[in-house]
Design a protein around this motif. Structure first.
Motif, PDB file in Angstrom:
ATOM      1  N   ARG A 206       0.856  -1.187   0.000  1.00  0.00           N
ATOM      2  CA  ARG A 206       0.000   0.000   0.000  1.00  0.00           C
ATOM      3  C   ARG A 206       0.889   1.234   0.000  1.00  0.00           C
ATOM      4  NH1 ARG A 206      -3.773   1.845   4.662  1.00  0.00           N
ATOM      5  NH2 ARG A 206      -3.559   3.722   3.408  1.00  0.00           N
ATOM      6  N   SER A 231      -3.267  -6.528  -2.334  1.00  0.00           N
ATOM      7  CA  SER A 231      -3.567  -5.187  -1.836  1.00  0.00           C
ATOM      8  C   SER A 231      -4.621  -5.311  -0.755  1.00  0.00           C
ATOM      9  CB  SER A 231      -4.087  -4.284  -2.958  1.00  0.00           C
ATOM     10  OG  SER A 231      -5.417  -4.636  -3.310  1.00  0.00           O
ATOM     11  N   GLU A 232      -4.759  -4.263   0.045  1.00  0.00           N
ATOM     12  CA  GLU A 232      -5.799  -4.249   1.058  1.00  0.00           C
ATOM     13  C   GLU A 232      -7.180  -4.158   0.410  1.00  0.00           C
ATOM     14  OE1 GLU A 232      -3.544  -2.188   4.814  1.00  0.00           O
ATOM     15  OE2 GLU A 232      -4.227  -0.876   3.219  1.00  0.00           O
ATOM     16  N   ALA A 272       1.765  -1.555   4.876  1.00  0.00           N
ATOM     17  CA  ALA A 272       0.396  -1.995   5.150  1.00  0.00           C
ATOM     18  C   ALA A 272       0.281  -2.527   6.567  1.00  0.00           C
ATOM     19  CB  ALA A 272      -0.006  -3.081   4.149  1.00  0.00           C
TER      20      ALA A 272
END
Length: 517
Positions: A206, A231-232, A272
């Protein structure tokens, strides 16, 4: 000069050249000072949530703070939801909140409130100007705090500090501390874990690690080191599209997320946090990785994420010439036709997306397919509301368009979410911003219908339905947009939607499409 003039000068000396504002009486001296500074672009929002949301979108696209101007505690409170999104996005932002003159506060006038208490939960730093002589150090501290590391700051400006006389000086640039050196011990630990568990390592990126240049390095690590790149769920900003490595987004539903991560023995975080469930659900876990999963941090927010990825690639012996797989061509699929659906909209937008566009996605449930398809679209930037607070889409698109006036902005907007900050359309019209808003008009809070099922409620009655649906009367987005000065049209077929999208993309300025699904 007065304190307000000096505050403007500090901001301008540090390249803070945009002020999103909704001022009141306590801020009139600051407004007058802004009037004397043509270098500062002042943008009015008709609601404070538009102001803070626009500053968030601006910051995400520039990596620099804008200023906001808010009126005492209640004005700040109106902007808190999008300050929450900005804080979760780690967006640099300088909120200037006017307050009563310091000697007036003991009288407990109607607008007196605990501004510090309101600001603290949504800010990384909160400060109050003590008087005219404190303007420079306080403003410089707010600027420094907004960037080291990037985040939301709130500076409280009492009226008497704004109107008080100060010596005329020329503020200089604030010196910022350099990024810390890469932690080579962390790099070696991560490399050792990758070698020990090939194919069972995940990496979540991120922030700067989700930009194209860093994703290229992460893509090589993924392809060569047997690492799965994620990715989140909610993405602050990611550069996507053809030729770029496309991480897998961790799904929102708990069952799907745990299934996605069930084979991960080591999870590496690059800027992240460890992924967790959005909410607690009966009988379901809060952590999404297996209990025995080792979670390691390669580099954290505020550190040099790209350099850490480069160091990891070097440690693993991965050469810059090694290749990774990236999407090259849009999947061969028939052009949607007939009744308009959310999937048809996703396909059409992904296919027609202009190169270098900016996509602000707040369509919640309706645009889920778009993210996967966006890997095949023209190169672009993709952003979401990161804090889960709805009402960020229209303001975020507004701020992004001001940050990048030469780029087309596409706002994928849910009808329920859009109503929180619909006033942002007026700002788009006034500023002549190049934003295409696509409203997914399903006339319901669709995500909440799903959440009822998630918590074990399998049928709903009239009271619940009336709290989840947006019909009776149905929202008229054409009238709403026209009333704000934005041209708009409605589509309920794929053919009509395609024609409207082609038209909107071919011309500058704001346009809204109500997509009835």
């Amino acid at each position: 000069m007065n304190g307000a003039d000096l505050l403007c000068d500090v901001l301008l000396a540090n390249d803070v050249t945009v002020c999103f504002a909704n001022p009141g009486t306590s801020e009139m001296h600051f407004v007058a000072a802004l009037d004397r500074k043509p270098e500062m672009r002042c943008v009015l929002g008709l609601f404070e949530g538009v102001v803070t949301g626009a500053a968030d979108g601006y910051a995400r696209m520039t990596d620099r703070p804008a200023a906001t101007l808010l009126h005492t505690g209640p004005g700040l409170a109106n902007g808190l939801a999008n300050m929450h999104n900005a804080r979760r996005a780690r967006s640099p932002m300088i909120n200037i909140v006017g307050d009563h003159a310091s000697y007036h506060l003991p009288l407990d006038a109607p607008l007196t409130s605990d501004i510090e208490g309101l600001a603290a939960p949504m800010s990384n730093w909160v400060g109050r100007v003590k008087g005219p002589a404190d303007i420079v150090p306080a403003a410089e501290a707010a600027f420094r705090a907004s960037l080291t590391p990037p985040g939301v700051t709130t500076l409280i400006l009492p009226a008497d500090a704004a109107w008080g006389e100060v010596d005329a000086i020329s503020p200089g640039k604030v010196k910022l501390a350099p990024l810390p050196a890469v932690d080579m011990a962390a790099v070696r630990k991560v490399a050792e874990a990758i070698r020990a568990a090939p194919g069972r390592v995940g990496m979540v990126v991120r922030g700067q690690a989700a930009r194209a240049d860093a994703l290229e390095i992460a893509g090589r690590i993924a392809a060569t080191g047997g690492v799965r790149l994620f990715s989140e769920v909610l993405i602050a900003r990611m550069q996507r599209g053809r030729g770029r490595f496309a991480p897998t987004r961790i799904p929102y539903p708990v069952d799907a997320a745990t299934t996605t991560l069930r084979d991960i023995d080591v999870l590496v975080l690059v800027g992240a946090k460890e992924p967790v469930a959005f909410f607690a659900y009966p009988g379901k876990p809060g952590r999404l990785v297996p209990d025995n999963c080792q979670v390691l941090s390669l580099a954290a927010h505020g550190e040099d994420l790209k350099a850490a990825l480069e160091a990891l690639a070097d440690e693993l012996g991965i050469k810059p010439t090694q290749q990774f797989t990236a999407a090259r061509a849009f999947p061969d699929a028939p052009t949607p036709s007939g009744r308009l659906t959310d999937d048809a909209i996703a396909v059409s937008v992904a296919r027609k997306l202009p190169a270098n566009a900016i996509v602000c996605d707040e369509a919640v449930t309706s645009a889920r397919r778009f993210f996967a398809l966006s890997a095949y679209a023209a190169p672009h930037d993709y952003m979401m509301g990161t804090g889960g607070s709805i009402g960020g889409g229209i303001p975020m698109a507004t701020g992004a368009a001001i940050a990048c006036p030469d780029r087309k902005v596409i706002n994928l907007e849910a009808d329920g979410s859009g109503m929180y900050t619909v006033q942002g359309l007026w700002t788009q019209a006034r500023e002549k911003l190049d934003v295409v808003t696509i409203v997914f008009s399903n006339r319901t809070y669709a995500i909440l219908h799903g959440e009822m099922t998630n918590v074990g409620v399998n049928s709903i009655g009239e009271n619940a339905r009336r709290m989840l649906d947006l019909d009776h009367p149905a929202l008229d987005w054409i009238a709403l947009a026209n009333g704000m000065g934005v041209e708009a049209a409605r589509a309920d077929t794929c053919e009509r939607f395609d024609a409207l999208l082609d038209s909107a993309l071919s011309r500058p300025g704001p346009f809204l499409i109500e997509a009835v699904i």
